[in-house]
Design a protein around this motif. Structure first.
Motif, PDB file in Angstrom:
ATOM      1  N   GLY A   1       5.390  -5.154  65.819  1.00  0.00           N
ATOM      2  CA  GLY A   1       5.235  -3.165  64.744  1.00  0.00           C
ATOM      3  C   GLY A   1       7.029  -3.007  64.924  1.00  0.00           C
ATOM      4  O   GLY A   1       7.508  -1.742  65.067  1.00  0.00           O
ATOM      5  N   CYS A   2       7.389  -4.047  65.643  1.00  0.00           N
ATOM      6  CA  CYS A   2       9.004  -3.954  65.046  1.00  0.00           C
ATOM      7  C   CYS A   2       9.856  -3.702  64.057  1.00  0.00           C
ATOM      8  O   CYS A   2      10.069  -4.991  64.122  1.00  0.00           O
ATOM      9  N   PRO A   3      10.396  -2.844  63.470  1.00  0.00           N
ATOM     10  CA  PRO A   3      10.976  -3.006  62.012  1.00  0.00           C
ATOM     11  C   PRO A   3      12.375  -4.013  62.706  1.00  0.00           C
ATOM     12  O   PRO A   3      12.645  -4.358  61.739  1.00  0.00           O
TER      13      PRO A   3
ATOM     14  N   ILE B   1      12.916  -7.365  67.577  1.00  0.00           N
ATOM     15  CA  ILE B   1      13.244  -7.733  68.446  1.00  0.00           C
ATOM     16  C   ILE B   1      12.378  -8.640  69.278  1.00  0.00           C
ATOM     17  O   ILE B   1      10.941  -8.416  69.510  1.00  0.00           O
TER      18      ILE B   1
ATOM     19  N   ILE C   1      10.871  -8.649  72.075  1.00  0.00           N
ATOM     20  CA  ILE C   1       9.930  -8.476  72.730  1.00  0.00           C
ATOM     21  C   ILE C   1       9.950  -9.150  74.407  1.00  0.00           C
ATOM     22  O   ILE C   1      10.274  -9.048  75.318  1.00  0.00           O
TER      23      ILE C   1
ATOM     24  N   ASN D   1      19.404  -5.306  67.627  1.00  0.00           N
ATOM     25  CA  ASN D   1      19.117  -3.748  67.499  1.00  0.00           C
ATOM     26  C   ASN D   1      20.327  -3.957  68.749  1.00  0.00           C
ATOM     27  O   ASN D   1      20.888  -4.035  69.387  1.00  0.00           O
TER      28      ASN D   1
ATOM     29  N   CYS E   1      17.500   3.231  70.277  1.00  0.00           N
ATOM     30  CA  CYS E   1      16.231   3.439  69.876  1.00  0.00           C
ATOM     31  C   CYS E   1      14.796   3.610  71.162  1.00  0.00           C
ATOM     32  O   CYS E   1      14.008   3.653  71.021  1.00  0.00           O
TER      33      CYS E   1
ATOM     34  N   CYS F   1      12.238   6.033  69.158  1.00  0.00           N
ATOM     35  CA  CYS F   1      11.695   5.898  68.330  1.00  0.00           C
ATOM     36  C   CYS F   1      10.149   5.743  68.687  1.00  0.00           C
ATOM     37  O   CYS F   1       9.853   6.366  69.285  1.00  0.00           O
TER      38      CYS F   1
ATOM     39  N   GLN G   1       7.914   4.809  69.591  1.00  0.00           N
ATOM     40  CA  GLN G   1       7.121   3.359  70.099  1.00  0.00           C
ATOM     41  C   GLN G   1       5.129   3.371  69.977  1.00  0.00           C
ATOM     42  O   GLN G   1       4.645   2.288  69.327  1.00  0.00           O
TER      43      GLN G   1
ATOM     44  N   GLN H   1       4.715   2.016  66.389  1.00  0.00           N
ATOM     45  CA  GLN H   1       5.343   0.560  66.123  1.00  0.00           C
ATOM     46  C   GLN H   1       4.497  -0.846  67.068  1.00  0.00           C
ATOM     47  O   GLN H   1       4.106  -1.128  66.853  1.00  0.00           O
ATOM     48  N   CYS H   2       5.895  -0.918  68.196  1.00  0.00           N
ATOM     49  CA  CYS H   2       5.222  -2.287  69.223  1.00  0.00           C
ATOM     50  C   CYS H   2       4.315  -1.681  69.933  1.00  0.00           C
ATOM     51  O   CYS H   2       3.153  -2.596  69.861  1.00  0.00           O
TER      52      CYS H   2
ATOM     53  N   ILE I   1       7.098  -0.265  76.486  1.00  0.00           N
ATOM     54  CA  ILE I   1       8.230  -1.202  75.213  1.00  0.00           C
ATOM     55  C   ILE I   1       9.605  -0.592  75.748  1.00  0.00           C
ATOM     56  O   ILE I   1      10.619  -0.653  75.766  1.00  0.00           O
ATOM     57  N   GLY I   2       9.109   1.147  75.242  1.00  0.00           N
ATOM     58  CA  GLY I   2      10.295   2.128  75.011  1.00  0.00           C
ATOM     59  C   GLY I   2      11.270   1.978  76.164  1.00  0.00           C
ATOM     60  O   GLY I   2      12.209   1.691  76.057  1.00  0.00           O
TER      61      GLY I   2
ATOM     62  N   GLU J   1      12.798  -1.146  76.803  1.00  0.00           N
ATOM     63  CA  GLU J   1      14.238  -1.025  76.048  1.00  0.00           C
ATOM     64  C   GLU J   1      15.583  -0.042  76.795  1.00  0.00           C
ATOM     65  O   GLU J   1      16.357  -0.082  77.010  1.00  0.00           O
TER      66      GLU J   1
END
Ligand SMILES: Cc1cc2nc3c(=O)[nH]c(=O)nc-3n(C[C@H](O)[C@H](O)[C@H](O)COP(=O)(O)OP(=O)(O)OC[C@H]3O[C@@H](n4cnc5c(N)ncnc54)[C@H](O)[C@@H]3O)c2cc1C
Ligand code: SF4
Lengths: 278, 501
Positions: free
Chosen positions: B86-88, B91, B93, B116, B122, B126, B128, B131-132, B148-149, B152
């Motif tokens: 999911g992370c462009p 990462i 993760i 990153n 992010c 982001c 999230q 995505q992730c 996750i965000g 991070e």
């Protein structure tokens, strides 16, 4: 950061400032402007480039002291630095050889039309210059204009010149009495001056280019603060202009938008004065 | 655009190597999966809505160490981590999360930085949830993904606040000069990557502050300026040169820069051109583009007027047109500047709003009103040319359009008038036209976007690469950074290939 080379009071309330900006000086064309921010807390304001020196890498602007930013600029001294000088912005004025061109300027616009008059003169056009001032002693750069003009007309309210009355009457009179056709009129200065010039040339349908001066922020087309309506379409003066066909401009909108922050400007100036002259 | 819904073999291999490390194995075994699944998602501490909607300080306060480690323990450390997909920028993760669980925050932050360059940003901005976190296996199991965000954000803040940002020793100079045009997230990423390879990098930026949208668009209450300043300082320490107040195309063209010895270029000039709806009254005083409104407030600090000289109109009844992040930022800004009523006017329904879920939630808590399925059709002014009201029409959702979202269709006869004294139009931005206009050889697409080969970010002109919003239209920070990383790799290859010619 850009260094101030010189700041000088030309006539009461009008100053000129010469700034070190080699890249801008190298590229600059008549009709373009720069955005300056006088200090870290200042506003970004547009100033038309009134002259430049490509060799020494400096540009010169003329400004009328009105609000906080121009007050701040009027206190700068040689050697001071200002945080933002960016340009040259806007489209250069369209210049090609024409038989006769009339350039009209008032207040800061007198400085702004100078490079234009010079460019037309260099192309061999006949340049008629019409200057609007309240009184003769407010006419700055007279010698510079004598070099680049075939004829100079002055509209003043002090009876020093025989042309009395306000610009539109004089303009109409010139248009009426001259046998030779004027191919293009170009005007720079306060919005009212631009408006009346456009009105005066409309009946004879003489192409009239006006250098508009709406409020701007970034000056590169990013914000749209400088929206003007020309020929029924919204344009951004910073990237589509600042020159537009004076007969197509929605003047009422421009007058109103220029006053958007009238009260704030007064408040800001009072705040600055209290802080600067306690 | 290439849809990459698979991990490349080398990413897979790296994930596997980390996964099999001894400490990871021990950590995995230390708490049974069932227990991990019982830990509740740690709540992001945030300021009270009634307190925060009056100032510009950050809303989220960040996880405390203990909460972060607890949150990290929720991660099941799957053998096949879907989140990475999911992370462009891919990462790693699981590794960075497990390093948090272990308490090794600095290593965790460095792990993220391998892929990153702007994690503190992010982690904050982001999307999230789409995505992730959308693909997190824990979400499938319990409905609540690992934060996750937030994690991070936690580690990268930790690294910055503890002054342990690692500055790699300078690489041997290659003698190649690269020009990066635009100092947004795309440009900053390229600059950072290439300077580390020993190239001489100059960033040319039109504004007086670096950061692009991160500095002029996204407000302080979501992304404090200090974070960006730290990132820019870091790049300066690495040796990147910044030329501010330099409009490429006007101050100098791309060709002029080539003459000055720049051999490769990255165009990261973003989508700075504001879109308007072209409806009557849009030029009334008090109708702003989101760009102008946010630039006045964020970049020029109009919230501190008159200490700062730039004013902004403080409306009592503010309406913001749009449903994306930009609209959320504008409406919450209007509230903070004293609007009694600050309303989002959006032509679709809540479900289709492209804004981050957290921003919508924060806006709701802060007392923002929402008019869904509504669009303005004209603005009405008073004698002084100021906006006083807005005529709207109600919409219903019809057939899906090309974006897959259902198209809003006006309901005839449903017009109504709303009193407003401030309107912010936040319906999107188009790619910045200046460089394409002054670089005729550069191929542009239908929307003015610079065209690139999506595998390499190369444009139609040799040595010129592009990425971020200038190729995508308004997109996201992480996609801009992802483009930047690809472009940097390709620019490095290109410069090396020059030597072999
Ligand atoms: C208000 C707002 C909120 C947002 N919120 C989010 C969010 O929460 N999450 C998310 O992922 N994304 C968000 N976005 C989108 C995201 O910010 C952008 O996708 C991202 O910043 C694009 O990066 P970029 O580097 O391509 O361009 P930009 O950030 O736009 O940077 C481009 C830079 O180039 C400069 N420039 C332009 N022309 C020239 C020129 N001719 N010469 C020199 N310099 C030039 C500009 O001044 C600018 O600094 C938001 C956008 C806005 C406007
Ligand atoms: S960069 Fe964005 S998508 Fe990638 S892990 Fe971080 S928050 Fe998720």
């Amino acid at each position: 950061m850009a260094e101030i080379i010189k700041r000088e009071r030309l006539v009461p309330n009008i100053h000129c400032v010469e700034i070190e900006a080699p890249e801008i000086a190298r590229k600059c064309q008549p009709g373009q402007f720069i955005i300056v921010m006088p200090d870290e807390k200042g506003e970004r304001i547009p100033l038309t480039v009134a002259d430049w020196d490509r060799e020494s890498g400096t540009v010169t602007c003329v400004f009328l002291v009105v609000g906080t930013s121009t007050h701040k600029l009027s206190f700068l001294q040689a050697g001071d630095e200002i945080p933002v000088v960016v340009g040259p912005l806007g489209r250069p004025t369209k210049i090609e050889k024409l038989n006769t061109v009339m350039v009209i300027g008032g207040c800061y616009g007198i400085g702004a039309i100078y490079p234009l008059a010079r460019a037309y003169k260099n192309l061999g056009s006949k340049v008629l210059t019409l200057i609007d001032v309240k009184a003769d002693y407010l006419f700055y750069w007279k010698e510079k204009f004598e070099e680049v003009s075939d004829e100079i007309f002055v509209s003043s309210r002090d009876y020093v010149y025989d042309c009395q009355g306000y610009v539109p009457q004089i303009l109409k009179k010139i248009l009426r009495e001259r046998k030779q056709k004027i191919n293009r009129v170009y005007a720079s200065g306060c919005t009212y001056l631009l408006y009346t010039c456009a009105q005066a040339t409309q009946p004879a349908r003489i192409e009239t280019i006006v250098a508009l001066n709406p409020i701007m922020v970034d000056g590169t087309g990013m914000c749209g603060a400088c929206r003007v309506t020309v020929g029924g379409k919204t344009k951004f003066a910073c990237v589509d202009g600042p020159d537009f066909d004076g007969h197509q401009v929605d003047w009422e909108e421009l007058f109103a938008r220029r006053k958007s922050y009238f009260d704030d400007e007064i408040q800001s100036l009072c705040y600055w004065e209290r802080k600067t002259f306690p | 655009m290439v849809e990459k819904n698979q991990l490349s073999p080398d990413v897979k291999e790296k994930l596997k190597q980390e996964y099999l490390k001894g400490w990871r194995l021990a950590l995995r075994k230390s708490i049974p999966v069932k227990e991990r699944m019982k830990i509740p998602r740690q709540k992001m501490p945030e300021r009270e809505p009634e307190e925060r909607n009056r100032d510009f300080c950050e809303v989220n306060l960040g996880l405390a160490e203990e909460a972060a480690r607890k949150e990290a323990a929720r991660c099941l450390d799957c053998a096949n981590p879907q989140c990475v997909l999911g992370c462009p920028v891919r990462i790693d993760i699981p590794t960075f999360i497990k390093l948090i669980e272990k308490g090794d925050f600095i290593q965790s932050a460095r792990k993220i930085k391998e892929t990153n360059s702007l994690p503190a940003i992010c982690g904050r901005v982001c999307p999230q949830e789409s995505q992730c976190e959308a693909l997190c296996n824990l979400k499938k199991a319990t409905g609540v993904p690992v934060a996750i965000g937030n994690l991070e954000r936690f580690v990268s803040d930790y690294e910055r606040l503890h002054g342990e940002v690692y500055i790699p020793p300078p690489a041997p100079a290659t003698g190649h000069k690269v020009a990066v045009l635009g100092a947004g997230p795309a440009g900053l990423t390229v600059a950072g990557e290439l300077v580390k390879k020993g190239h001489q990098v100059t960033v040319f930026e039109a504004l007086h502050v670096a950061g692009g949208v991160l500095v002029y668009g996204i407000p302080e209450f979501r992304l404090p300026k200090g974070i960006l300043e730290a990132e820019v300082d870091y790049l300066k320490k690495l040796g990147v040169e910044f030329r501010m107040n330099f409009v490429v195309g006007l101050t100098a063209t791309l060709d002029d820069l080539r003459q000055e010895g720049y051999e490769a270029f990255f165009i990261g000039t973003g989508a700075g051109l504001p879109n308007f709806m072209r409806i009557p009254g849009e030029n009334l005083i008090g109708v702003y583009s989101a760009n102008e409104y946010l630039t006045r407030v964020n970049l020029m600090r109009a919230y501190a007027f008159p200490e700062y000289d730039t004013p902004v109109f403080r409306g009592k009844r503010a309406a913001v047109i749009g449903g994306g992040n930009v609209a959320m930022d504008a409406v919450r800004t209007a509230k903070r500047l004293g609007a009694e009523e600050a309303t989002i006017v959006y032509r679709r329904s809540r479900k289709e709003m492209p804004a981050r879920e957290e921003e919508i939630k924060h806006a709701e808590e802060e007392g923002i009103k929402f008019h869904f399925l509504t669009a303005p059709i004209r603005y009405l002014g008073d004698d002084c040319y100021r906006v006083r009201a807005m005529e709207c029409i109600q919409m219903e959702l019809g057939e899906p359009d090309s974006s897959g979202r259902r198209r809003p269709v006006p309901i005839p006869g449903s017009e109504f008038t709303m009193e407003v004294d401030l309107v912010v139009v936040a319906i999107g931005q188009s790619p910045n036209p200046l460089i394409p206009q002054t670089t005729p050889e550069l191929k542009v697409g239908k929307w003015g976007n610079v065209e690139v080969d999506w595998e390499t970010m190369a444009t139609s002109v040799e040595g010129v690469y592009a990425g971020g919003d200038i190729i995508r239209g308004g997109a996201t920070v992480i996609l801009a950074m992802g483009d930047g990383r690809i472009a940097a790799r390709e620019i490095d290859n290109y410069l090396n290939s020059l030597e072999n010619r």
